[in-house]
Scaffold this motif. Structure first.
Motif: not given
Length: 437
Positions: A93, A95, A140, A142-143, A155
């Motif tokens: 995880e 980023t 992922n 920009d979320d 991410r």
């Protein structure tokens, strides 16, 4: 293959063989021995240079090496993000900041700092500062959600190892490595590989100039109105088609009536302008077998009986004009079998091909059939895939092979049954040669 010999006589010199043939007492040859003689005496065609765009189907006259490494540069194997694997070594995880994008064909080499990544497309050069690519499906952006592209951040959702999804420079072929060898016949894959390696032109053997002559006064064009004793002429289509399947476009396709003088003149002309001439019909001992009669004065041509069925009577050699001649039987299947076993391999040998025979495989006989003791049986068959593997069944009646052109049209292989074997029982394994385009 071994040096040709006469199985039913004491070995004699080549001069004696030719004298025997001129006396029109055809000797009996085994299939491999007859092929060996044809290949051994066939001239090799000249070497020419062709652009790689025109080289398909030709045989290489020399080895070819790669002009540059393949790949040319380290590139991405996936659509995703190029990054430094160390930036994700402490867990998934992580980023990272997106600093740009590299598309296929781009020359950009963006500098990557700690915690940075670039969007990258399949085939695009991997930035010099990156050592791994993470597929977009494992990120992922920009979320927005899994697999969504990001504009500012991404991410990482999967483990990252150095070298992941990177095609390293030269990992396929190194610069200067041999990628094609002399004697190889260039396929679509071969031409593609040479082009990718930077080859603009290659030295190959010129393809043979081959003429086809079907003989017989009883032969009329397909679709013509037929009187008693007349039949449609199909052998020229058969031979021309088999040449095209072998990658050779015939230079002439002719029909000759039963006119010895006319055929002799035709063969003299074709013998000077061609590398090879294929005739069908008229090779037997009959009084009207004009090919045999026309070729009798040719000192470089001999007549033989080959221990095979169909296609026993053959005449071949070199015409006074310089061309090879293959005088094949007139029955269509006999002519086709003769082309497959003798003409095709010899034409490949004339081009300097390293491999002149097709691959042979095994198949299960779906039904039994009568063999041909004392002669090699070459039976047209139909191949089928079954739960138990490849199976074959005769396309024609085993006792009526030579003239069964209708059934032959459905065949896609030949079953090869040795002269010592005899009958084939259902369920037995036989050797087959798959043919056709």
């Amino acid at each position: 293959m071994t040096e040709p010999t006469r199985p039913d006589t004491v070995a004699e010199s080549a001069g004696a063989e030719d004298a025997d043939a001129r006396a029109d007492r055809p000797s009996r040859w085994l299939v491999d021995d007859w092929l060996h003689r044809l290949v051994e005496r066939a001239p090799v065609t000249p070497v020419v240079e062709l652009p790689i765009t025109e080289a398909f189907g030709h045989v290489l006259a020399e080895d070819v090496t790669s002009g540059h490494p393949l790949p040319l540069w380290s590139n991405s194997a996936m659509d995703g993000y190029a990054l430094r694997a160390a930036d994700a070594e402490h867990g998934f995880e992580r980023t990272l900041r997106i600093i740009g994008e590299v598309a296929a064909g781009s020359s950009d080499d963006p500098a990557l700092g700690a915690g940075e990544a670039v969007r990258i497309m399949t085939g695009a050069p991997v930035p010099s500062d990156a050592d791994a690519v993470v597929p977009v499906e494992q990120t992922n952006g920009d979320d927005r959600g899994v697999g969504e592209w990001g504009e500012r951040t991404v991410r990482i959702l999967a483990p990252v190892d150095a070298g992941a999804n990177v095609r390293a420079r030269g990992e396929d072929v190194g610069q200067g490595a041999t990628i094609a060898q002399r004697g190889w016949r260039l396929t679509a894959a071969g031409v593609s590989a040479l082009a990718a390696a930077g080859t603009a032109a290659v030295r190959v053997h010129r393809q043979p100039r081959v003429a086809v002559v079907a003989t017989g006064s009883e032969l009329l064009p397909p679709g013509a109105t037929l009187a008693r004793g007349q039949i449609p002429e199909s052998n020229s289509l058969l031979m021309a088609g088999m040449l095209r399947e072998a990658g050779i476009e015939p230079v002439e396709v002719r029909h000759s009536r039963d006119d010895v003088i006319g055929l002799t003149r035709m063969l003299a002309r074709l013998g000077e302008m061609c590398d090879a001439v294929i005739t069908t019909g008229g090779v037997g001992p009959g009084t009207h077998d004009i090919v045999r009669i026309a070729l009798e004065p040719e000192p470089g041509v001999i007549g033989v009986r080959v221990a095979m069925k169909p296609g026993q009577h053959q005449r071949a050699g070199v015409l006074a004009g310089g061309a090879c001649v293959f005088a094949l039987p007139g029955n269509p299947v006999s002519a086709a079998v003769s082309f497959e076993l003798f003409v095709r391999p010899t034409l490949l040998a004339m081009q300097g091909a390293a491999r002149i025979q097709r691959h042979r495989v095994h198949a299960r006989a779906a039904v039994g059939w009568r063999g041909s003791a004392g002669r090699l049986q070459v039976l047209p068959v139909i191949l089928r895939d079954t739960e138990d593997g490849l199976a074959c069944e005769p396309a024609v009646h085993a006792r009526r092979v030579s003239h069964s052109v209708g059934g032959y049209g459905a065949s896609d292989a030949y079953a090869i049954v040795g002269e010592e074997r005899g009958d084939v029982e259902a369920g037995e394994t036989v050797t087959v040669i798959q043919v056709g385009a």
